[in-house]
Write a protein that holds these residues in place. Structure first.
Motif, PDB file in Angstrom:
ATOM      1  N   ARG A  61       0.817  -1.212   0.000  1.00 25.34           N
ATOM      2  CA  ARG A  61       0.000   0.000   0.000  1.00 25.34           C
ATOM      3  C   ARG A  61       0.853   1.266   0.000  1.00 25.34           C
ATOM      4  NH1 ARG A  61      -2.516   3.647   3.431  1.00 25.34           N
ATOM      5  NH2 ARG A  61      -1.319   2.912   5.185  1.00 25.34           N
ATOM      6  N   VAL A  62       1.926   1.298   0.780  1.00 27.40           N
ATOM      7  CA  VAL A  62       2.778   2.486   0.844  1.00 27.40           C
ATOM      8  C   VAL A  62       3.446   2.721  -0.506  1.00 27.40           C
ATOM      9  CG1 VAL A  62       4.837   3.504   1.901  1.00 27.40           C
ATOM     10  CG2 VAL A  62       3.138   2.341   3.331  1.00 27.40           C
ATOM     11  N   LEU A  63       4.046   1.700  -1.062  1.00 27.27           N
ATOM     12  CA  LEU A  63       4.720   1.873  -2.355  1.00 27.27           C
ATOM     13  C   LEU A  63       3.727   2.199  -3.464  1.00 27.27           C
ATOM     14  CD1 LEU A  63       7.493  -0.863  -2.152  1.00 27.27           C
ATOM     15  CD2 LEU A  63       7.671   1.581  -1.706  1.00 27.27           C
ATOM     16  N   TYR A 116       2.818  -3.345   5.982  1.00 25.22           N
ATOM     17  CA  TYR A 116       1.816  -3.390   7.034  1.00 25.22           C
ATOM     18  C   TYR A 116       2.284  -4.360   8.110  1.00 25.22           C
ATOM     19  CZ  TYR A 116      -2.337  -3.608   9.766  1.00 25.22           C
ATOM     20  OH  TYR A 116      -3.198  -3.535  10.824  1.00 25.22           O
ATOM     21  N   GLU A 117       2.859  -3.808   9.139  1.00 22.18           N
ATOM     22  CA  GLU A 117       3.296  -4.563  10.310  1.00 22.18           C
ATOM     23  C   GLU A 117       2.500  -3.997  11.479  1.00 22.18           C
ATOM     24  OE1 GLU A 117       7.486  -3.782  10.612  1.00 22.18           O
ATOM     25  OE2 GLU A 117       7.717  -3.991   8.468  1.00 22.18           O
ATOM     26  N   PRO A 118       1.525  -4.726  12.009  1.00 24.84           N
ATOM     27  CA  PRO A 118       0.648  -4.172  13.047  1.00 24.84           C
ATOM     28  C   PRO A 118       1.393  -3.558  14.234  1.00 24.84           C
ATOM     29  CG  PRO A 118      -0.212  -6.260  12.279  1.00 24.84           C
ATOM     30  CD  PRO A 118       1.136  -6.090  11.637  1.00 24.84           C
ATOM     31  N   THR A 119       2.439  -4.223  14.721  1.00 25.82           N
ATOM     32  CA  THR A 119       3.174  -3.689  15.869  1.00 25.82           C
ATOM     33  C   THR A 119       3.868  -2.392  15.503  1.00 25.82           C
ATOM     34  OG1 THR A 119       3.506  -5.935  16.696  1.00 25.82           O
ATOM     35  CG2 THR A 119       4.943  -4.214  17.589  1.00 25.82           C
ATOM     36  N   ALA A 120       4.496  -2.342  14.349  1.00 21.21           N
ATOM     37  CA  ALA A 120       5.185  -1.122  13.908  1.00 21.21           C
ATOM     38  C   ALA A 120       4.187  -0.003  13.630  1.00 21.21           C
ATOM     39  CB  ALA A 120       6.026  -1.412  12.669  1.00 21.21           C
ATOM     40  N   VAL A 138      -5.432  11.265   9.820  1.00 20.27           N
ATOM     41  CA  VAL A 138      -4.407  11.144   8.775  1.00 20.27           C
ATOM     42  C   VAL A 138      -3.302  10.156   9.152  1.00 20.27           C
ATOM     43  CG1 VAL A 138      -4.811  13.428   7.776  1.00 20.27           C
ATOM     44  CG2 VAL A 138      -3.075  13.151   9.561  1.00 20.27           C
ATOM     45  N   THR A 139      -3.413   9.538  10.316  1.00 19.16           N
ATOM     46  CA  THR A 139      -2.381   8.607  10.774  1.00 19.16           C
ATOM     47  C   THR A 139      -2.117   7.500   9.757  1.00 19.16           C
ATOM     48  OG1 THR A 139      -2.858   9.065  13.089  1.00 19.16           O
ATOM     49  CG2 THR A 139      -1.743   6.998  12.619  1.00 19.16           C
ATOM     50  N   ASP A 140      -3.164   7.004   9.114  1.00 18.65           N
ATOM     51  CA  ASP A 140      -2.977   5.918   8.146  1.00 18.65           C
ATOM     52  C   ASP A 140      -2.290   6.388   6.864  1.00 18.65           C
ATOM     53  OD1 ASP A 140      -5.201   7.375   7.313  1.00 18.65           O
ATOM     54  OD2 ASP A 140      -6.183   5.626   6.455  1.00 18.65           O
TER      55      ASP A 140
END
Length: 153
Positions: free
Chosen positions: A3-5, A131-135, A111-113
């Protein structure tokens, strides 16, 4: 891709990384050196000024790094950019998707996401490209902390 890339490639042709910086320094920084041999093809720098009468933060700098291709070690370069941006006292910097910035929503939960990296003076940069839930939780907590540091209640 993740998603980020995917979001960094939002227009389908030109990958763009956007960094936002709140600092006591009124002048834009030269962040090109943070990229070393993987320098972007273009760096655009903007002064974002909030001219509303009740503005809490008057100035934010935005840096848009445009690439032909993203470097393979993108995360390390992003950490380097955040580290450089926060070398000056009382600075907060974050990486967010193109078009995510508005003075009313600086580091707010809505806007955190859209934020995938953050740092402040004295902290180690945190960049989350997968997507790493802990991070992601650690990043969200850091964003809340930075909002409090900036007195943006």
């Amino acid at each position: 891709m993740n998603r980020v890339l995917d979001a960094i490639h939002w227009d389908g042709t030109t990958p763009v990384v956007s960094l936002f910086l709140i600092s006591t320094n009124q002048e834009a920084l030269d962040l090109a050196v943070a990229w070393g041999n993987d320098a972007p093809r273009r760096i655009r720098t903007y002064r974002l000024e909030d001219d509303r009468p009740d503005a809490h933060l008057q100035l934010v700098h935005e840096y848009d790094f445009e690439f032909e291709l993203l470097p393979a070690d993108l995360k390390q370069h992003l950490e380097s950019c955040l580290r450089m941006a926060c070398e000056q006292g009382n600075s907060v910097a974050w990486l967010a998707f193109e078009g995510s910035f508005h003075f009313d929503h600086i580091l707010t939960e809505d806007v955190t996401d859209q934020i995938y990296g953050a740092c402040a003076t004295g902290d180690t940069p945190l960049v989350v490209l997968d997507y790493e839930p802990t991070a992601r939780r650690a990043l969200a907590e850091r964003i809340r902390d930075y909002r409090l540091r900036l007195n943006l209640n």
